[in-house]
Design an enzyme around this catalytic site. Structure first.
Site, PDB file in Angstrom:
ATOM      1  N   SER A   1       0.847  -1.198   0.000  1.00 19.21           N
ATOM      2  CA  SER A   1       0.000   0.000   0.000  1.00 19.21           C
ATOM      3  C   SER A   1       0.882   1.247   0.000  1.00 19.21           C
ATOM      4  CB  SER A   1      -0.917   0.000   1.210  1.00 19.21           C
ATOM      5  OG  SER A   1      -0.147  -0.077   2.389  1.00 19.21           O
ATOM      6  N   SER A   2       2.042   1.168   0.646  1.00 16.67           N
ATOM      7  CA  SER A   2       2.904   2.351   0.736  1.00 16.67           C
ATOM      8  C   SER A   2       3.463   2.725  -0.637  1.00 16.67           C
ATOM      9  CB  SER A   2       4.039   2.120   1.726  1.00 16.67           C
ATOM     10  OG  SER A   2       4.885   1.086   1.271  1.00 16.67           O
TER      11      SER A   2
ATOM     12  N   ASP B   1       8.345  -3.224  -5.559  1.00 16.32           N
ATOM     13  CA  ASP B   1       6.960  -2.784  -5.390  1.00 16.32           C
ATOM     14  C   ASP B   1       6.598  -1.672  -6.361  1.00 16.32           C
ATOM     15  OD1 ASP B   1       7.257  -4.534  -3.354  1.00 16.32           O
ATOM     16  OD2 ASP B   1       7.227  -3.045  -1.753  1.00 16.32           O
TER      17      ASP B   1
ATOM     18  N   TYR C   1      14.181  -4.936   8.974  1.00 14.87           N
ATOM     19  CA  TYR C   1      14.349  -5.018   7.520  1.00 14.87           C
ATOM     20  C   TYR C   1      15.721  -4.467   7.110  1.00 14.87           C
ATOM     21  CZ  TYR C   1      13.305  -4.168   2.558  1.00 14.87           C
ATOM     22  OH  TYR C   1      13.321  -4.157   1.177  1.00 14.87           O
TER      23      TYR C   1
HETATM   24  P1  NG1 Z   1       6.727  -4.773   1.746  1.00 15.58           P
HETATM   25  O1  NG1 Z   1       7.130  -4.548   3.136  1.00 15.58           O
HETATM   26  O2  NG1 Z   1       5.932  -5.975   1.578  1.00 15.58           O
HETATM   27  O3  NG1 Z   1       6.095  -3.582   1.090  1.00 15.58           O
HETATM   28  C1  NG1 Z   1       9.383  -4.850   1.257  1.00 15.58           C
HETATM   29  C2  NG1 Z   1      10.138  -3.974   0.271  1.00 15.58           C
HETATM   30  C3  NG1 Z   1      10.416  -4.718  -1.051  1.00 15.58           C
HETATM   31  C4  NG1 Z   1      11.027  -6.073  -0.781  1.00 15.58           C
HETATM   32  C5  NG1 Z   1      10.181  -6.854   0.234  1.00 15.58           C
HETATM   33  C6  NG1 Z   1      10.778  -8.179   0.629  1.00 15.58           C
HETATM   34  C7  NG1 Z   1       9.723  -1.543   0.286  1.00 15.58           C
HETATM   35  C8  NG1 Z   1       8.862  -0.447  -0.210  1.00 15.58           C
HETATM   36  N1  NG1 Z   1       9.364  -2.776  -0.062  1.00 15.58           N
HETATM   37  O4  NG1 Z   1       8.063  -5.046   0.834  1.00 15.58           O
HETATM   38  O5  NG1 Z   1      11.263  -3.920  -1.850  1.00 15.58           O
HETATM   39  O6  NG1 Z   1      12.357  -5.980  -0.354  1.00 15.58           O
HETATM   40  O7  NG1 Z   1      10.007  -6.097   1.431  1.00 15.58           O
HETATM   41  O8  NG1 Z   1      10.911  -9.017  -0.470  1.00 15.58           O
HETATM   42  O9  NG1 Z   1      10.688  -1.301   0.981  1.00 15.58           O
END
Ligand code: NG1
Length: 412
Positions: A134-135, A178, A230
């Protein structure tokens, strides 16, 4: 309790008109995504295999004659944002949704000297912080609106690279998956995305495949604790690469020193690399390394399985991916493990956490004959047992592989 997530075009137009006194002239929209396989590989420059969802962020807007961005949200939980565009926009407090609005504004001001703002209303039917991007959908929708009013080029791949950079404003050192799938997806397709340079290979999802998304209900706020976890994974991966690449070069496994994951994985098969890493790394770094290398191999295998419409084979890779994310990358949770297990018991070909992990959603694969049983098991075996079955359509749905983002006249 939060409002109904559904934001239809008429509802958005009404909200805009109530706020600004006339119908909205323009609309930008950007879908969320579900990643089918390839987790925590993108920021290592290795491929991923997501598809865009039918759920999206929609932004009704009109240009302003000055440099202000004024944006209301159809969900009262999110207070309005109002700021001036400049190259270094000071962020709101950590965790504010407005930082995802400031992110593309600040970035496009720096990169393309944009100056014109807009006013608008944004709504979304994507559950926030659920691993469905969503972000990034919000960053993309705002970025496209700003590019539209400032006449900046919006070619999907180049714009995705800009938006990936832009989103780092919020403090997460994310990869580019994303933003790329949300901007570049094609109807009925998933895309194998590779990086440096960014490329999308579109693969039609077989007609009888049903991609189930199920939300644990546990938020994984990447503006909160999950952000540090993360970013730590990312740093660990960098360190593991540096050590193994050095070891591989000095021991003659590679002819020269690899400086990227892509070089290393391209030069040596996964099995040999894992053996080299086991010698060179301490236990934790070794596990992170093993996940990244094996996950990258699974992505390419999964693309072949989809082309062959091999549901069972694709599902097995999803299960392996989840096991690796749980045991080696340590990003799963009790709820994610439980939900994937219930999906498998209900007849799914495979199931795994999707997105960064630490909470959020799982993705499970079924076909049109098994999907009913899987959905039923998830309702009975997870949601009802946790007394969590209200608004079930927002927590549990079959994803429709959808087209990427767009911007234009509101009714266009
Ligand atoms: P999420 O947290 O699901 O939006 C994040 C990262 C991706 C990728 C995944 C893990 C952002 C915007 N998104 O996704 O680039 O690394 O984790 O595969 O940081």
């Amino acid at each position: 309790m939060r409002d109904d997530l559904t934001v239809t075009a008429p509802k958005l137009a009404d909200a805009f008109e109530a706020r600004f006194g006339s119908p909205p002239p323009f609309l930008s929209r950007a879908p969320g995504r579900v990643n089918l396989i390839g987790e925590h590989t993108d920021y290592n420059g290795l491929p991923v295999f997501p598809m865009a969802l039918h759920r999206e962020v929609r932004l009704a807007f009109r240009p302003r004659d000055d440099g202000k961005v004024v944006l209301h949200n159809t969900d009262d939980f999110f207070p309005p944002v109002d700021f001036e565009i400049e190259p270094a926009i000071p962020p709101y407090v950590r965790g504010s949704w407005g930082n995802y609005v400031k992110a593309p504004a600040s970035h496009l001001a720096r990169r393309f000297a944009i100056w014109r703002g807009f006013e608008g209303v944004v709504g979304s039917d994507l559950p926030p912080a659920a691993g469905l991007s969503s972000s990034s959908a919000l960053v993309n929708a705002v970025g496209l609106a700003l590019a539209w009013v400032n006449e900046v080029s919006r070619e999907a791949r180049a714009f995705a690279v800009e938006m990936a950079d832009a989103e780092r404003y919020v403090g997460t050192q994310g990869g580019g998956m994303d933003q790329a799938i949300s901007l570049g997806a094609r109807d009925r397709c998933a895309a194998r995305i590779s990086f440096d340079p960014l490329r999308l290979r579109h693969v039609t999802v077989p007609d009888d495949w049903c991609v189930i998304v199920a939300d644990t209900g546990v938020r994984a706020e990447k503006s909160g604790a999950a952000q540090a976890a993360y970013n730590r994974r990312r740093a660990e991966c960098e360190e593991a690469l540096r050590i193994v690449a050095g070891h591989a070069a000095t021991s003659g496994v590679t002819a020269k020193l690899a400086t990227t994951w892509a070089q290393l994985v391209g030069a040596v098969d996964a099995e040999t690399l894992v053996a080299v890493a086991e010698e060179a790394l301490e236990r934790n770094l070794f596990r992170r390394f093993r996940h990244v290398v094996t996950e990258a191999a699974r992505v390419d295998e999964a693309v072949d399985r989809m082309i062959a419409a091999d549901t069972i084979g694709f599902g097995a890779l999803m299960d392996q991916s989840h096991a690796s994310l749980r045991a080696d990358f340590l990003v799963s949770s009790v709820e994610l493990d439980e939900l994937t297990a219930v999906a498998r018991e209900g007849g799914a070909a495979g199931a795994r956490l999707t997105g960064a992990g630490f909470g959020g959603c799982i993705v499970a694969l079924a076909d049109r004959w098994t999907v009913g049983g899987v959905l039923e098991s998830l309702v009975e075996g997870y949601y009802e047992r946790r007394d969590n079955a209200d608004r079930i359509d927002d927590r549990l749905f079959v994803a429709v592989p959808s087209r990427g983002a767009s911007v234009g006249p509101f009714d266009g």
